[in-house]
Design a protein around this motif. Structure first.
Motif, short mmCIF file in Angstrom:
data_model
loop_
_atom_site.label_atom_id
_atom_site.label_comp_id
_atom_site.label_asym_id
_atom_site.label_seq_id
_atom_site.Cartn_x
_atom_site.Cartn_y
_atom_site.Cartn_z
N GLU A 35 13.27 49.28 4.69
CA GLU A 35 12.95 48.91 3.31
C GLU A 35 13.66 47.62 2.88
O GLU A 35 14.34 47.58 1.86
CB GLU A 35 13.25 50.06 2.37
CG GLU A 35 12.47 51.31 2.74
CD GLU A 35 12.73 52.48 1.83
OE1 GLU A 35 13.21 52.28 0.70
OE2 GLU A 35 12.43 53.60 2.24
N ASP A 72 13.02 46.23 -0.92
CA ASP A 72 13.19 47.09 -2.09
C ASP A 72 13.83 46.36 -3.27
O ASP A 72 13.48 46.63 -4.41
CB ASP A 72 14.03 48.33 -1.76
CG ASP A 72 13.17 49.45 -1.22
OD1 ASP A 72 11.96 49.24 -1.01
OD2 ASP A 72 13.70 50.55 -1.02
N LEU A 107 3.00 41.52 -7.37
CA LEU A 107 1.72 41.63 -6.67
C LEU A 107 0.53 41.33 -7.58
O LEU A 107 -0.55 41.01 -7.09
CB LEU A 107 1.58 43.02 -6.05
CG LEU A 107 2.58 43.34 -4.93
CD1 LEU A 107 2.42 44.79 -4.48
CD2 LEU A 107 2.44 42.39 -3.77
N GLN A 137 6.48 46.08 6.60
CA GLN A 137 6.90 46.65 5.32
C GLN A 137 6.76 45.67 4.15
O GLN A 137 7.04 46.02 3.01
CB GLN A 137 8.36 47.11 5.39
CG GLN A 137 8.57 48.29 6.30
CD GLN A 137 10.03 48.65 6.38
OE1 GLN A 137 10.53 49.37 5.52
NE2 GLN A 137 10.72 48.15 7.40
N TYR A 138 6.30 44.46 4.42
CA TYR A 138 6.18 43.46 3.37
C TYR A 138 5.12 43.89 2.36
O TYR A 138 3.97 44.14 2.74
CB TYR A 138 5.83 42.09 3.98
CG TYR A 138 5.93 40.96 3.01
CD1 TYR A 138 7.13 40.69 2.34
CD2 TYR A 138 4.85 40.14 2.76
CE1 TYR A 138 7.23 39.64 1.46
CE2 TYR A 138 4.94 39.07 1.87
CZ TYR A 138 6.14 38.83 1.23
OH TYR A 138 6.24 37.78 0.35
N PRO A 139 5.46 44.03 1.08
CA PRO A 139 4.51 44.56 0.09
C PRO A 139 3.20 43.79 0.00
O PRO A 139 2.14 44.40 -0.18
CB PRO A 139 5.30 44.47 -1.23
CG PRO A 139 6.72 44.51 -0.81
CD PRO A 139 6.78 43.80 0.51
N GLU A 144 1.09 44.89 2.90
CA GLU A 144 0.58 46.24 2.65
C GLU A 144 -0.62 46.20 1.70
O GLU A 144 -1.61 46.90 1.90
CB GLU A 144 1.68 47.13 2.08
CG GLU A 144 2.77 47.47 3.09
CD GLU A 144 3.92 48.26 2.49
OE1 GLU A 144 4.07 48.29 1.25
OE2 GLU A 144 4.68 48.85 3.28
N LEU A 145 -0.54 45.35 0.67
CA LEU A 145 -1.64 45.20 -0.29
C LEU A 145 -2.89 44.65 0.40
O LEU A 145 -3.99 45.17 0.21
CB LEU A 145 -1.21 44.28 -1.44
CG LEU A 145 -2.27 43.95 -2.48
CD1 LEU A 145 -2.57 45.18 -3.33
CD2 LEU A 145 -1.82 42.79 -3.36
#
Length: 162
Positions: A44, A47, A53, A95-97, A100-101
């Motif tokens: 994480e 975090d 986003l 794990q990069y947001p 993931e999007l």
């Protein structure tokens, strides 16, 4: 919206705070899916990094490409994790947001192209490689194996509900 300079300062403060927080947090060893997740730089890693986003515009990236400076937090985290090996790098990357999007909301081909673009730019910045060398690295057995293992580890971790 804040000026680019203010955004940069905020991001830098967030990175500094995140690093301080990671250094002071020992992770419990019990119930780890994989020992590498005990490393706070890998488990994480975003975090404490503020990523909005809602301002991410994938269509603009598809049409005009992306500015590597917008992904500096990802590239720096990947570089730090790469010191532990390819598995660490792949875990951080996955794990990069923003990634993931994109994976969740875009077509598989578009998501793959975006991921390849990020990895190619990362290799250019930190390893001085051209696109062909970076693609060869991404296609290598070592990278593919680490990427698949990282994906499996994160699936197991997410199945546990963090």
């Amino acid at each position: 919206m804040a000026s680019p300079e203010k955004q940069k300062k905020r991001a830098q403060r967030a990175k500094t705070k995140a690093k301080q927080n990671r250094m002071g947090k020992p992770r419990p060893q019990a119930n780890l899916i994989h020992p590498i997740l005990a490393n706070p730089l890998i488990d994480e890693p975003f975090d404490d990094v503020e990523i909005d986003l809602s301002t991410f515009d994938f269509q603009d990236i598809e049409e005009n490409g992306f500015d590597p400076a917008h992904f500096d937090d990802l590239f720096q985290a990947m570089n730090a994790a790469e010191r532990t090996g390819l598995l660490g790098l792949c875990l951080v990357f996955l794990q990069y947001p923003v990634l993931e999007l994109v994976v969740a909301e875009e077509s598989e081909d578009a998501a793959t192209d975006f991921m390849m673009g990020l990895l190619i730019v990362y290799r250019a910045i930190f390893h001085g490689e051209d696109e062909d060398a970076a693609v060869a690295w991404i296609s290598s057995e070592a990278f593919q194996s680490a990427y698949n293992e990282a994906s499996d580890i994160l699936q197991k971790k997410n199945a546990r509900g963090r």
